[in-house]
Design a protein around this motif. Structure first.
Motif, PDB file in Angstrom:
ATOM      1  N   ARG A 157       0.837  -1.193   0.000  1.00 45.52           N
ATOM      2  CA  ARG A 157       0.000   0.000   0.000  1.00 45.52           C
ATOM      3  C   ARG A 157       0.871   1.243   0.000  1.00 45.52           C
ATOM      4  O   ARG A 157       1.960   1.272   0.571  1.00 45.52           O
ATOM      5  CB  ARG A 157      -0.904   0.030   1.234  1.00 45.52           C
ATOM      6  N   THR A 158       0.333   2.287  -0.579  1.00 47.46           N
ATOM      7  CA  THR A 158       0.981   3.586  -0.566  1.00 47.46           C
ATOM      8  C   THR A 158       1.132   4.058   0.874  1.00 47.46           C
ATOM      9  O   THR A 158       0.259   3.823   1.709  1.00 47.46           O
ATOM     10  CB  THR A 158       0.131   4.591  -1.363  1.00 47.46           C
ATOM     11  N   ILE A 159       2.223   4.731   1.127  1.00 45.93           N
ATOM     12  CA  ILE A 159       2.436   5.319   2.452  1.00 45.93           C
ATOM     13  C   ILE A 159       1.911   6.748   2.411  1.00 45.93           C
ATOM     14  O   ILE A 159       2.259   7.527   1.518  1.00 45.93           O
ATOM     15  CB  ILE A 159       3.919   5.255   2.845  1.00 45.93           C
ATOM     16  N   ASN A 184      11.395  11.089  -0.266  1.00 43.72           N
ATOM     17  CA  ASN A 184      10.786  12.402  -0.414  1.00 43.72           C
ATOM     18  C   ASN A 184      11.689  13.380  -1.171  1.00 43.72           C
ATOM     19  O   ASN A 184      11.199  14.288  -1.831  1.00 43.72           O
ATOM     20  CB  ASN A 184      10.444  12.972   0.967  1.00 43.72           C
ATOM     21  N   TYR A 185      13.001  13.185  -1.084  1.00 46.30           N
ATOM     22  CA  TYR A 185      13.933  14.142  -1.670  1.00 46.30           C
ATOM     23  C   TYR A 185      14.707  13.629  -2.876  1.00 46.30           C
ATOM     24  O   TYR A 185      15.366  14.410  -3.542  1.00 46.30           O
ATOM     25  CB  TYR A 185      14.916  14.641  -0.608  1.00 46.30           C
ATOM     26  N   GLU A 186      14.653  12.354  -3.144  1.00 48.61           N
ATOM     27  CA  GLU A 186      15.327  11.808  -4.319  1.00 48.61           C
ATOM     28  C   GLU A 186      14.271  11.360  -5.329  1.00 48.61           C
ATOM     29  O   GLU A 186      13.180  10.945  -4.957  1.00 48.61           O
ATOM     30  CB  GLU A 186      16.222  10.628  -3.932  1.00 48.61           C
ATOM     31  N   VAL A 187      14.618  11.435  -6.600  1.00 49.09           N
ATOM     32  CA  VAL A 187      13.678  11.022  -7.635  1.00 49.09           C
ATOM     33  C   VAL A 187      13.729   9.512  -7.823  1.00 49.09           C
ATOM     34  O   VAL A 187      14.709   8.858  -7.476  1.00 49.09           O
ATOM     35  CB  VAL A 187      13.972  11.737  -8.980  1.00 49.09           C
ATOM     36  N   MET A 210      12.178   6.932  -6.430  1.00 43.72           N
ATOM     37  CA  MET A 210      12.139   6.027  -5.277  1.00 43.72           C
ATOM     38  C   MET A 210      10.672   5.812  -4.928  1.00 43.72           C
ATOM     39  O   MET A 210       9.906   6.775  -4.838  1.00 43.72           O
ATOM     40  CB  MET A 210      12.907   6.586  -4.095  1.00 43.72           C
ATOM     41  N   TYR A 211      10.305   4.546  -4.732  1.00 42.18           N
ATOM     42  CA  TYR A 211       8.897   4.188  -4.588  1.00 42.18           C
ATOM     43  C   TYR A 211       8.702   3.331  -3.329  1.00 42.18           C
ATOM     44  O   TYR A 211       8.885   2.110  -3.373  1.00 42.18           O
ATOM     45  CB  TYR A 211       8.423   3.446  -5.835  1.00 42.18           C
ATOM     46  N   PRO A 212       8.311   3.949  -2.210  1.00 45.46           N
ATOM     47  CA  PRO A 212       8.120   3.211  -0.955  1.00 45.46           C
ATOM     48  C   PRO A 212       6.696   2.659  -0.815  1.00 45.46           C
ATOM     49  O   PRO A 212       5.727   3.276  -1.278  1.00 45.46           O
ATOM     50  CB  PRO A 212       8.384   4.281   0.103  1.00 45.46           C
ATOM     51  N   PHE A 213       6.599   1.504  -0.166  1.00 38.88           N
ATOM     52  CA  PHE A 213       5.306   0.870   0.098  1.00 38.88           C
ATOM     53  C   PHE A 213       5.295   0.271   1.499  1.00 38.88           C
ATOM     54  O   PHE A 213       6.308  -0.245   1.979  1.00 38.88           O
ATOM     55  CB  PHE A 213       5.032  -0.272  -0.893  1.00 38.88           C
ATOM     56  N   ALA A 214       4.134   0.308   2.112  1.00 36.49           N
ATOM     57  CA  ALA A 214       3.898  -0.412   3.357  1.00 36.49           C
ATOM     58  C   ALA A 214       3.446  -1.820   3.004  1.00 36.49           C
ATOM     59  O   ALA A 214       2.685  -2.013   2.056  1.00 36.49           O
ATOM     60  CB  ALA A 214       2.830   0.303   4.180  1.00 36.49           C
ATOM     61  N   ILE A 215       3.912  -2.801   3.764  1.00 32.00           N
ATOM     62  CA  ILE A 215       3.507  -4.196   3.566  1.00 32.00           C
ATOM     63  C   ILE A 215       2.445  -4.518   4.609  1.00 32.00           C
ATOM     64  O   ILE A 215       2.664  -4.329   5.811  1.00 32.00           O
ATOM     65  CB  ILE A 215       4.702  -5.164   3.735  1.00 32.00           C
ATOM     66  N   VAL A 241       2.909  -4.793   8.566  1.00 31.87           N
ATOM     67  CA  VAL A 241       3.950  -5.718   9.026  1.00 31.87           C
ATOM     68  C   VAL A 241       5.341  -5.395   8.485  1.00 31.87           C
ATOM     69  O   VAL A 241       6.325  -5.980   8.944  1.00 31.87           O
ATOM     70  CB  VAL A 241       3.593  -7.183   8.675  1.00 31.87           C
ATOM     71  N   GLY A 242       5.443  -4.496   7.503  1.00 32.88           N
ATOM     72  CA  GLY A 242       6.768  -4.251   6.941  1.00 32.88           C
ATOM     73  C   GLY A 242       6.796  -3.091   5.967  1.00 32.88           C
ATOM     74  O   GLY A 242       5.810  -2.369   5.777  1.00 32.88           O
ATOM     75  N   PHE A 243       7.953  -2.962   5.337  1.00 34.10           N
ATOM     76  CA  PHE A 243       8.239  -1.852   4.434  1.00 34.10           C
ATOM     77  C   PHE A 243       9.108  -2.361   3.291  1.00 34.10           C
ATOM     78  O   PHE A 243      10.021  -3.175   3.491  1.00 34.10           O
ATOM     79  CB  PHE A 243       8.992  -0.763   5.210  1.00 34.10           C
ATOM     80  N   VAL A 244       8.824  -1.883   2.082  1.00 39.92           N
ATOM     81  CA  VAL A 244       9.638  -2.218   0.925  1.00 39.92           C
ATOM     82  C   VAL A 244       9.714  -0.977   0.034  1.00 39.92           C
ATOM     83  O   VAL A 244       8.778  -0.174  -0.001  1.00 39.92           O
ATOM     84  CB  VAL A 244       9.064  -3.440   0.153  1.00 39.92           C
TER      85      VAL A 244
END
Length: 145
Positions: free
Chosen positions: A6-8, A40-43, A45-50, A57-60
């Motif tokens: 999921r999107t953070i 947030n500051y680098e182009v 990069m795609y974070p997601f919550a697991i 339960v996690g982060f990727v």
């Protein structure tokens, strides 16, 4: 077990920051707060919550690394309370789906410190091949999606 990426956002950001790996794993992975700041500051990069069955339960995170000119999984962590349940493997499979949908059947990298045998073993099981190269002091592994 239902695993979702999921999107953070404002609703889950602080909970993602609170996730922790086991003490002996802290030397292998950046904190989630650092990773979110970096995203947030680098182009590219795609974070997601697991989430497992609607529970965080996690982060990727994946990125486009300009130096090696490849998309790849630059972060993966499962909270210490949820490890050894197969969540990491399923989250990586979900990430493969996201990357294929967004970028097609690209070469995809990951990396781990040479002493992180657990991560290296997981990545090999997921089809990543050890290139024998060291990038950013980590073993570079590649998989064709």
């Amino acid at each position: 077990m239902n695993i979702e990426l999921r999107t953070i956002d404002r609703e889950n950001m602080y909970d993602v920051i609170e996730l922790q790996v086991a003490d002996e794993q802290k030397k292998f992975v950046a904190s989630n707060s650092f990773s979110l700041l970096q995203a947030n500051y680098e182009v590219d990069m795609y974070p997601f919550a697991i989430y497992k069955d609607n529970e965080l339960v996690g982060f990727v995170m994946y990125d486009l690394d300009d130096e090696i000119d490849m998309y790849g999984m630059c972060r993966l962590m499962v909270d210490k309370k949820y490890q050894n349940q197969g969540i990491g493997k399923l989250a990586i499979e979900k990430l493969f789906d996201v990357v294929r949908e967004e970028h097609g059947n690209v070469k995809f990298y990951t990396s781990a410190e040479p002493t992180n045998t657990v991560a290296l073993g997981l990545y090999e099981k997921m089809g990543f091949e050890n290139t024998g190269k060291i990038v950013y002091d980590e073993v570079l592994m590649i998989k064709q999606l």
